[in-house]
Design a protein around this motif. Structure first.
Motif, short mmCIF file in Angstrom:
data_model
loop_
_atom_site.label_atom_id
_atom_site.label_comp_id
_atom_site.label_asym_id
_atom_site.label_seq_id
_atom_site.Cartn_x
_atom_site.Cartn_y
_atom_site.Cartn_z
N THR A 173 7.65 19.64 8.80
CA THR A 173 7.36 19.51 7.36
C THR A 173 8.48 18.81 6.59
OG1 THR A 173 8.24 21.63 6.49
CG2 THR A 173 6.01 21.66 7.45
N SER A 174 9.44 18.18 7.28
CA SER A 174 10.56 17.54 6.58
C SER A 174 10.29 16.11 6.14
CB SER A 174 11.81 17.56 7.46
OG SER A 174 11.63 16.74 8.62
N CYS A 175 9.05 15.62 6.33
CA CYS A 175 8.76 14.23 5.94
C CYS A 175 7.43 14.13 5.20
CB CYS A 175 8.77 13.31 7.15
SG CYS A 175 8.73 11.54 6.72
N PRO A 176 7.35 14.62 3.97
CA PRO A 176 6.15 14.39 3.17
C PRO A 176 5.96 12.89 2.90
CG PRO A 176 7.47 16.18 2.24
CD PRO A 176 8.31 15.50 3.28
N LEU A 177 4.72 12.42 3.03
CA LEU A 177 4.35 11.03 2.75
C LEU A 177 3.09 11.02 1.90
CD1 LEU A 177 4.69 9.40 6.31
CD2 LEU A 177 6.35 9.22 4.44
N GLY A 178 2.99 10.04 0.98
CA GLY A 178 1.74 9.89 0.25
C GLY A 178 1.97 9.48 -1.21
N PRO A 179 0.93 9.54 -2.03
CA PRO A 179 -0.39 10.08 -1.69
C PRO A 179 -1.29 9.09 -0.95
CG PRO A 179 -0.32 9.46 -3.99
CD PRO A 179 1.06 9.24 -3.46
N TRP A 180 -0.91 7.81 -1.00
CA TRP A 180 -1.67 6.74 -0.33
C TRP A 180 -0.72 5.59 -0.07
CZ3 TRP A 180 -4.27 8.60 -5.00
CH2 TRP A 180 -3.63 8.18 -6.17
N VAL A 181 -1.23 4.54 0.55
CA VAL A 181 -0.45 3.32 0.78
C VAL A 181 -0.91 2.26 -0.20
CG1 VAL A 181 0.12 1.48 2.41
CG2 VAL A 181 -0.11 3.84 3.22
N GLU A 182 0.04 1.68 -0.93
CA GLU A 182 -0.25 0.56 -1.81
C GLU A 182 0.07 -0.73 -1.06
OE1 GLU A 182 -1.44 -1.95 -3.99
OE2 GLU A 182 -1.54 -0.08 -5.17
N THR A 183 -0.95 -1.57 -0.86
CA THR A 183 -0.77 -2.76 -0.04
C THR A 183 -0.32 -3.98 -0.84
OG1 THR A 183 -3.09 -3.44 -0.26
CG2 THR A 183 -2.53 -1.95 1.57
N GLU A 184 -0.41 -3.94 -2.15
CA GLU A 184 -0.07 -5.09 -2.98
C GLU A 184 1.06 -4.68 -3.93
OE1 GLU A 184 -3.66 -6.34 -4.85
OE2 GLU A 184 -4.76 -6.51 -2.96
N LEU A 185 2.28 -4.82 -3.45
CA LEU A 185 3.42 -4.33 -4.21
C LEU A 185 4.66 -5.14 -3.85
CD1 LEU A 185 4.12 -1.91 -6.17
CD2 LEU A 185 4.99 -0.74 -4.14
N ASP A 186 5.45 -5.48 -4.86
CA ASP A 186 6.75 -6.09 -4.64
C ASP A 186 7.79 -4.97 -4.72
OD1 ASP A 186 9.17 -7.41 -4.68
OD2 ASP A 186 8.60 -8.85 -6.23
N PRO A 187 8.51 -4.67 -3.62
CA PRO A 187 9.41 -3.53 -3.62
C PRO A 187 10.78 -3.80 -4.23
CG PRO A 187 9.50 -4.60 -1.49
CD PRO A 187 8.49 -5.36 -2.31
N ALA A 188 10.99 -4.97 -4.78
CA ALA A 188 12.35 -5.40 -5.15
C ALA A 188 12.97 -4.58 -6.26
CB ALA A 188 12.35 -6.88 -5.52
N ASP A 189 12.17 -4.14 -7.24
CA ASP A 189 12.75 -3.48 -8.41
C ASP A 189 11.76 -2.48 -8.99
OD1 ASP A 189 14.56 -2.84 -10.43
OD2 ASP A 189 13.92 -4.49 -11.72
N LEU A 190 11.65 -1.34 -8.33
CA LEU A 190 10.72 -0.28 -8.73
C LEU A 190 11.49 0.96 -9.17
CD1 LEU A 190 8.28 -0.50 -5.67
CD2 LEU A 190 8.01 -1.62 -7.90
#
Length: 267
Positions: A173-190
């Protein structure tokens, strides 16, 4: 596109999330995907309300490769440097979390009996979309399926007293992930935020990463083959802190959404 993995009537499927709102708002529906989303897929047109299904971890990775000390302020708050004696950046610090550590949105984080100092670590997670190895930075975007929120839950006392981090960061249980995957995203400055019982604990931006996503995947894929569904955790900003039984911890990432989990006593 937001891709969720869910169960309904005992069946597990993927669906495209449609509408605007939160997981619990009742305003979202799932258009069920034919097949698996890593290859070309079609939407079935069969739709179910998201609040009528159980959301699962959005992926089942063969491995989770995590990166430590990728935000300078977080490294400093734990007493670590991110440069060597000559002032050159240290190589990325990587470690594994096993697939058995993964839980989904709404699932419980079970406080391990061997720890008395459990911490949250909010992180941007990268989901790999195709088998790849030795990916140059300029080609990394071609192997990424999308992005999701993660919490690298850590038994800090165990991490500090044991030379390796397998138990401290790899327990069930040490790796919660979610709630979904966003496929259209620029990760540079979030914007990346973590709250505990509604109180803000962490607030940072992915632009503060020492090494951006492309460099991390290039570095990791030099050593190992990455498979569809594998997850790369990209590090956490400053502000990590304790979790207690009964706490509700939420990780919110701009453009993705909120991952919420409660902490329970391990039975």
């Amino acid at each position: 596109m937001r891709i969720a993995r869910f169960s309904i009537d005992g069946n597990v499927a993927f669906g495209a999330v449609e509408g605007e709102g939160t997981v619990d708002s009742g305003d979202l529906v799932l258009d069920i995907i034919k097949g698996i989303p890593y290859a070309d897929f079609e939407l079935s047109g069969v739709k179910v309300p998201l609040n009528k299904v159980r959301l699962l971890p959005p992926v089942l990775p063969s491995k989770i490769v995590a990166v430590g000390r990728n935000y300078a302020e977080h490294a400093a708050e734990l007493g670590h440097s991110v440069v060597d004696e000559a002032g050159r950046p240290e190589a990325p610090l990587t470690f594994f979390k096993p697939s058995t550590s993964v839980i989904g949105p709404g699932d419980a984080i079970a406080y391990p009996a061997f720890s008395s100092d459990l911490h949250h670590e909010a992180e941007l997670a990268v989901v790999i979309g195709r088998m790849c190895r030795e990916v140059p930075p300029e080609r990394v975007k071609d192997v990424i399926f999308g992005y999701t929120a993660a919490n690298d839950v850590t038994a800090r006392d165990v991490q500090q007293r044991e030379k390796q981090w397998a138990r401290a960061k790899g327990f069930d249980t040490s790796c919660p992930l979610g709630p979904w995957v966003e496929t259209e995203l620029d990760p540079a400055d979030l914007t990346l935020q973590c709250t505990v019982n509604g109180e803000q604990r962490q607030l940072g931006r992915t632009s503060d990463m020492i090494r951006p996503v492309a460099d991390l995947i290039a570095h990791i894929s030099e050593a190992m083959t990455l498979l569809p569904g594998d997850v790369i955790l990209t590090g956490t900003p400053a502000g990590v802190g304790p979790l207690n039984v009964g706490d509700e911890v939420a990780v919110t990432i701009e453009g993705i959404g909120t991952l919420t989990n409660k902490v329970i006593k391990r039975g």
